[in-house]
Design a protein around this motif. Structure first.
Motif, PDB file in Angstrom:
ATOM      1  N   TYR A   1       0.803  -1.216   0.000  1.00  0.00           N
ATOM      2  CA  TYR A   1       0.000   0.000   0.000  1.00  0.00           C
ATOM      3  C   TYR A   1       0.844   1.279   0.000  1.00  0.00           C
ATOM      4  CZ  TYR A   1      -4.234  -2.703   1.135  1.00  0.00           C
ATOM      5  OH  TYR A   1      -5.313  -3.574   1.104  1.00  0.00           O
ATOM      6  N   ARG A   2       2.126   1.164   0.299  1.00  0.00           N
ATOM      7  CA  ARG A   2       2.956   2.369   0.396  1.00  0.00           C
ATOM      8  C   ARG A   2       4.023   2.410  -0.683  1.00  0.00           C
ATOM      9  NH1 ARG A   2       3.155   3.881   6.832  1.00  0.00           N
ATOM     10  NH2 ARG A   2       1.427   2.551   7.484  1.00  0.00           N
ATOM     11  N   ALA A   3       3.753   1.762  -1.785  1.00  0.00           N
ATOM     12  CA  ALA A   3       4.684   1.780  -2.919  1.00  0.00           C
ATOM     13  C   ALA A   3       3.882   1.920  -4.206  1.00  0.00           C
ATOM     14  CB  ALA A   3       5.524   0.510  -2.939  1.00  0.00           C
TER      15      ALA A   3
ATOM     16  N   TRP B   1     -11.582  -7.901   9.008  1.00  0.00           N
ATOM     17  CA  TRP B   1     -11.794  -6.624   9.689  1.00  0.00           C
ATOM     18  C   TRP B   1     -12.199  -6.789  11.158  1.00  0.00           C
ATOM     19  CZ3 TRP B   1     -11.833  -1.267   8.537  1.00  0.00           C
ATOM     20  CH2 TRP B   1     -11.185  -0.952   7.344  1.00  0.00           C
ATOM     21  N   GLU B   2     -12.499  -8.008  11.567  1.00  0.00           N
ATOM     22  CA  GLU B   2     -12.786  -8.231  12.987  1.00  0.00           C
ATOM     23  C   GLU B   2     -11.516  -8.101  13.828  1.00  0.00           C
ATOM     24  OE1 GLU B   2     -15.825  -8.496  13.916  1.00  0.00           O
ATOM     25  OE2 GLU B   2     -16.673  -8.761  11.918  1.00  0.00           O
ATOM     26  N   ASN B   3     -10.375  -8.201  13.194  1.00  0.00           N
ATOM     27  CA  ASN B   3      -9.084  -8.118  13.873  1.00  0.00           C
ATOM     28  C   ASN B   3      -8.687  -6.652  14.036  1.00  0.00           C
ATOM     29  OD1 ASN B   3      -6.382  -8.157  14.632  1.00  0.00           O
ATOM     30  ND2 ASN B   3      -5.825  -9.824  13.246  1.00  0.00           N
ATOM     31  N   ALA B   4      -8.569  -6.204  15.275  1.00  0.00           N
ATOM     32  CA  ALA B   4      -8.228  -4.801  15.548  1.00  0.00           C
ATOM     33  C   ALA B   4      -6.876  -4.414  14.961  1.00  0.00           C
ATOM     34  CB  ALA B   4      -8.239  -4.550  17.058  1.00  0.00           C
ATOM     35  N   GLU B   5      -5.962  -5.378  14.878  1.00  0.00           N
ATOM     36  CA  GLU B   5      -4.638  -5.087  14.302  1.00  0.00           C
ATOM     37  C   GLU B   5      -4.755  -4.745  12.821  1.00  0.00           C
ATOM     38  OE1 GLU B   5      -1.455  -4.815  15.552  1.00  0.00           O
ATOM     39  OE2 GLU B   5      -2.574  -4.709  17.446  1.00  0.00           O
ATOM     40  N   VAL B   6      -5.638  -5.448  12.118  1.00  0.00           N
ATOM     41  CA  VAL B   6      -5.871  -5.143  10.702  1.00  0.00           C
ATOM     42  C   VAL B   6      -6.375  -3.713  10.557  1.00  0.00           C
ATOM     43  CG1 VAL B   6      -7.356  -5.651   8.708  1.00  0.00           C
ATOM     44  CG2 VAL B   6      -6.257  -7.519   9.962  1.00  0.00           C
ATOM     45  N   ARG B   7      -7.343  -3.346  11.382  1.00  0.00           N
ATOM     46  CA  ARG B   7      -7.905  -1.996  11.289  1.00  0.00           C
ATOM     47  C   ARG B   7      -6.843  -0.948  11.579  1.00  0.00           C
ATOM     48  NH1 ARG B   7     -11.858  -4.617  14.381  1.00  0.00           N
ATOM     49  NH2 ARG B   7     -11.670  -3.183  16.156  1.00  0.00           N
TER      50      ARG B   7
ATOM     51  N   ASP C   1      -3.400   3.437   9.839  1.00  0.00           N
ATOM     52  CA  ASP C   1      -2.054   4.031   9.770  1.00  0.00           C
ATOM     53  C   ASP C   1      -1.663   4.312   8.326  1.00  0.00           C
ATOM     54  OD1 ASP C   1      -1.819   3.942  12.501  1.00  0.00           O
ATOM     55  OD2 ASP C   1      -0.488   2.196  12.563  1.00  0.00           O
ATOM     56  N   MET C   2      -2.003   3.381   7.446  1.00  0.00           N
ATOM     57  CA  MET C   2      -1.707   3.569   6.023  1.00  0.00           C
ATOM     58  C   MET C   2      -2.483   4.762   5.459  1.00  0.00           C
ATOM     59  SD  MET C   2      -3.428   2.824   2.921  1.00  0.00           S
ATOM     60  CE  MET C   2      -4.439   1.363   3.192  1.00  0.00           C
ATOM     61  N   MET C   3      -3.749   4.901   5.845  1.00  0.00           N
ATOM     62  CA  MET C   3      -4.552   6.030   5.375  1.00  0.00           C
ATOM     63  C   MET C   3      -3.952   7.353   5.841  1.00  0.00           C
ATOM     64  SD  MET C   3      -8.344   4.409   6.114  1.00  0.00           S
ATOM     65  CE  MET C   3      -9.268   5.850   5.582  1.00  0.00           C
ATOM     66  N   LYS C   4      -3.539   7.414   7.094  1.00  0.00           N
ATOM     67  CA  LYS C   4      -2.917   8.640   7.612  1.00  0.00           C
ATOM     68  C   LYS C   4      -1.645   8.970   6.840  1.00  0.00           C
ATOM     69  CE  LYS C   4      -4.487   7.770  12.344  1.00  0.00           C
ATOM     70  NZ  LYS C   4      -4.031   7.273  13.665  1.00  0.00           N
ATOM     71  N   TRP C   5      -0.889   7.940   6.479  1.00  0.00           N
ATOM     72  CA  TRP C   5       0.368   8.133   5.745  1.00  0.00           C
ATOM     73  C   TRP C   5       0.107   8.850   4.420  1.00  0.00           C
ATOM     74  CZ3 TRP C   5       2.641   6.291   1.170  1.00  0.00           C
ATOM     75  CH2 TRP C   5       4.039   6.378   1.094  1.00  0.00           C
ATOM     76  N   TRP C   6      -0.948   8.419   3.705  1.00  0.00           N
ATOM     77  CA  TRP C   6      -1.282   9.065   2.438  1.00  0.00           C
ATOM     78  C   TRP C   6      -1.866  10.457   2.651  1.00  0.00           C
ATOM     79  CZ3 TRP C   6       0.295   7.862  -2.241  1.00  0.00           C
ATOM     80  CH2 TRP C   6       0.738   6.551  -2.488  1.00  0.00           C
TER      81      TRP C   6
ATOM     82  N   ARG D   1     -13.484   8.304  13.250  1.00  0.00           N
ATOM     83  CA  ARG D   1     -12.983   8.829  14.527  1.00  0.00           C
ATOM     84  C   ARG D   1     -11.461   8.891  14.546  1.00  0.00           C
ATOM     85  NH1 ARG D   1     -15.767   5.505  17.164  1.00  0.00           N
ATOM     86  NH2 ARG D   1     -14.183   3.947  17.654  1.00  0.00           N
ATOM     87  N   GLU D   2     -10.829   7.817  14.061  1.00  0.00           N
ATOM     88  CA  GLU D   2      -9.373   7.699  14.148  1.00  0.00           C
ATOM     89  C   GLU D   2      -8.644   8.441  13.021  1.00  0.00           C
ATOM     90  OE1 GLU D   2      -7.717   6.254  16.635  1.00  0.00           O
ATOM     91  OE2 GLU D   2      -9.666   5.869  17.604  1.00  0.00           O
ATOM     92  N   VAL D   3      -9.320   8.588  11.863  1.00  0.00           N
ATOM     93  CA  VAL D   3      -8.614   9.131  10.691  1.00  0.00           C
ATOM     94  C   VAL D   3      -9.382  10.264  10.016  1.00  0.00           C
ATOM     95  CG1 VAL D   3      -7.534   8.579   8.460  1.00  0.00           C
ATOM     96  CG2 VAL D   3      -7.657   6.824  10.256  1.00  0.00           C
ATOM     97  N   LEU D   4     -10.531   9.972   9.456  1.00  0.00           N
ATOM     98  CA  LEU D   4     -11.186  10.886   8.523  1.00  0.00           C
ATOM     99  C   LEU D   4     -11.524  12.235   9.148  1.00  0.00           C
ATOM    100  CD1 LEU D   4     -13.649   8.317   6.859  1.00  0.00           C
ATOM    101  CD2 LEU D   4     -11.310   8.907   6.161  1.00  0.00           C
ATOM    102  N   SER D   5     -11.971  12.225  10.388  1.00  0.00           N
ATOM    103  CA  SER D   5     -12.411  13.462  11.035  1.00  0.00           C
ATOM    104  C   SER D   5     -11.263  14.437  11.280  1.00  0.00           C
ATOM    105  CB  SER D   5     -13.083  13.140  12.371  1.00  0.00           C
ATOM    106  OG  SER D   5     -12.161  12.497  13.241  1.00  0.00           O
ATOM    107  N   LYS D   6     -10.051  13.978  11.140  1.00  0.00           N
ATOM    108  CA  LYS D   6      -8.881  14.821  11.437  1.00  0.00           C
ATOM    109  C   LYS D   6      -8.391  15.595  10.205  1.00  0.00           C
ATOM    110  CE  LYS D   6      -7.425  11.383  14.890  1.00  0.00           C
ATOM    111  NZ  LYS D   6      -8.051  12.061  16.028  1.00  0.00           N
ATOM    112  N   TYR D   7      -9.059  15.394   9.052  1.00  0.00           N
ATOM    113  CA  TYR D   7      -8.626  16.027   7.800  1.00  0.00           C
ATOM    114  C   TYR D   7      -9.837  16.601   7.067  1.00  0.00           C
ATOM    115  CZ  TYR D   7      -4.538  12.956   8.557  1.00  0.00           C
ATOM    116  OH  TYR D   7      -3.452  12.301   9.090  1.00  0.00           O
TER     117      TYR D   7
END
Length: 558
Positions: A68-70, A172-178, A183-188, A240-246
């Motif tokens: 996702y970062r390349a 997506w039930e795995n919190a680590e996946v989310r 984190d990847m979304m914030k990076w972009w 809450r974690e990503v979208l609302s901050k931009y």
């Protein structure tokens, strides 16, 4: 009525593989997109939706992401992307990226680790289940034909893939996946992009293990247990974690979602997404064989569907307006007349969509009136969905080769993926090499160069529509009302804001059609904002609309 920049914008989707090749390898690339920015600025669009450019083995043309970062090497480098972002912003054009997080490629490092052993740290990043009596865990069918489960010998278990077997579904039930995704979304976003189009986002929550007949909400016929309740928890967490901050734009692709369910995704008080893509109108005519059957367009059904979505999202939601994208046939071939009345019907369809309430999307080439293509051989097609469907239907004897090729000509995804037609030189000016997929032979007559300075061209008609949206607030924010509900040829509707009314009339027929203005529409002053024929008469009470004619009047009641 809350005003937002993305409500007043027009979005242009670029499918980079087919847009512009800068280095002669036959594949469109990021530098090619940069070369096209002045063209897009001239068209007047505000936002580019860029289909995936991430690292990928390309099983599904970039929708199978391995990193996702390349950037995919065929498309260029991250430096090229950074330059694209800079050059687009310099021209006041925003960039929205494709977010593909229902699944990854089976060549993603997470999946490589996940399949190694049952106790691997990444095992639970994906959805693994035991088979039943030597068969897959359940009878779910992939969107790309065949079982949605693939057996993996290493651990003797099955993994879920709603699409290609090389597109393993994330858990997506795995919190680590989310957390990884967020984190990847914030990076972009920190890099400076302006939002996300979220691929099949309504499918991320699945309930694999409940009984198929009980406690299930049937959202997709081949995958019954997509649980939309948890989708909203995941999207609210994302917000809450990503979208609302931009200050960004988000649009979710949501197959199987109806208007009421859509409000759960886009309602003002939901804190999820800005808008969604719905598919009801592009599914008109689908039958037991889905889009591969004999699909007939029905204007009454189209009007009912479009109006339903306009009405339900009137309070607290927002529409995405489109007829074309990388997964759909060319709109002028599907909904208009791509031969005798190609230009007229292309302009009419654009009028119909761009005057509605919502944010319009233009798919590359739509603004030229590009059409479907008819390749003689299946060998000329590249789309995995098309190739798999051909094999499934023809090999099973459900359809003849001729029947299946006709279905592909009408609805296959490669109709939208032939190279952009820049000019009448070899390969339509798309590449100096051999194009990855053949160019539509009609590029000699349908191309950008021939239209740019022709004031009557499809291109300049789109440019005028986009200019009108910027000039008249009523086009973005006016309330929608369908009129002439039962007319079989004319789609007519009103938009109302304060003392202004837009009267939109579109003839979907290749015959003259009579329009009669409803008696309850009052006005003191009128003017033609746009039309695809020369309008000589100022009369609007009774009009004999020409084949595929479109007119928009601004009525003012003082």
């Amino acid at each position: 009525m809350s005003k937002k920049w993305w409500k007043e914008s027009v979005i242009y989707q670029i499918y980079p593989r087919s847009f512009k090749d800068s280095n002669g390898d036959g594949i469109g690339d990021i530098k090619g997109v940069i070369q096209g920015l002045d063209y897009l600025k001239r068209l007047g669009i505000n936002i580019i939706w860029l289909s995936p450019v991430y690292e990928s083995p390309n099983d599904d043309n970039g929708y199978d992401i391995s990193n996702y970062r390349a950037i995919m090497k065929e498309f260029g480098t991250m430096e090229d992307f950074d330059l694209l972002l800079k050059e687009a912003h310099k021209r006041d054009i925003k960039i929205v990226m494709d977010l593909v997080v229902n699944h990854t490629s089976d060549e993603h490092q997470w999946f490589k680790e996940s399949r190694k052993s049952k106790d691997n740290k990444y095992r639970d990043y994906y959805i693994w289940r035991n088979g039943k009596n030597g068969q897959p865990p359940n009878d779910w069918i992939s969107f790309f034909s065949g079982s949605a489960w693939e057996y993996d010998k290493t651990t003797e278990m099955y993994y879920l893939h709603l699409f290609s077997k090389k597109q393993a579904d994330l858990n997506w039930e795995n919190a680590e996946v989310r957390k990884e995704v967020f984190d990847m979304m914030k990076w972009w976003l920190d890099k400076g992009i302006d939002g996300f189009r979220m691929d099949v986002i309504s499918l991320i929550a699945k309930d694999i293990d409940i009984d198929d007949e009980k406690d299930s909400k049937v959202v997709m016929p081949n995958i019954p247990n997509i649980n939309n309740e948890r989708v909203h928890k995941f999207l609210q967490e994302m917000n809450r974690e990503v979208l609302s901050k931009y200050d960004i734009m988000t649009v979710g692709e949501t197959p199987g979602v109806d208007p009421q369910e859509a409000l759960n995704f886009v309602g003002n008080d939901r804190n999820e997404l800005n808008m969604i893509f719905q598919f009801e109108h592009v599914g008109i005519g689908d039958g037991p064989d889905g889009k591969w059957g004999k699909s007939e367009f029905n204007l009454k059904e189209f009007k009912d569907i479009m109006s339903k979505w306009q009405d339900v999202l009137e309070n607290g939601g927002w529409n995405s307006l489109y007829l074309s994208n990388h997964d759909q046939p060319r709109s002028v071939s599907r909904f208009g007349n791509d031969t005798e009345y190609r230009e007229e019907s292309a302009k009419m369809l654009a009028t119909c969509i761009h005057m509605m309430k919502g944010t319009p999307y233009v798919y590359q080439g739509e603004e030229l009136g590009m059409t479907n293509v008819k390749f003689d051989s299946l060998d000329d097609y590249r789309d995995i969905e098309t190739i798999n469907a051909y094999k499934e239907y023809v090999e099973s004897g459900k359809k003849t080769k001729e029947e299946m090729m006709e279905a592909i000509y009408k609805r296959g995804r490669d109709n939208a993926r032939t190279p952009f037609q820049w000019d009448d030189s070899e390969n339509a000016g798309f590449t100096e090499g051999t194009p990855w997929i053949r160019v539509n032979p009609n590029y000699k007559t349908i191309n950008a160069k021939s239209q740019l300075d022709d004031e009557n061209s499809v291109f300049n008609y789109y440019r005028k529509l986009i200019e009108l949206r910027k000039k008249y607030e009523i086009i973005a924010y006016g309330k929608y009302k369908l009129i002439l509900d039962d007319d079989k040829n004319i789609y007519a509707y009103l938009r109302k804001l304060n003392n202004e009314t837009l009267l939109v009339m579109c003839n979907f027929s290749d015959k003259n059609s009579k329009f009669t203005l409803p008696e309850d529409i009052k006005y003191n002053k009128k003017e033609v904002l746009i039309s695809n024929y020369n309008v000589n008469c100022d009369e609007i009470e009774k009009i004999d609309l020409k084949p595929y004619e479109a007119r928009v009047y601004l009525l003012i009641d003082r």
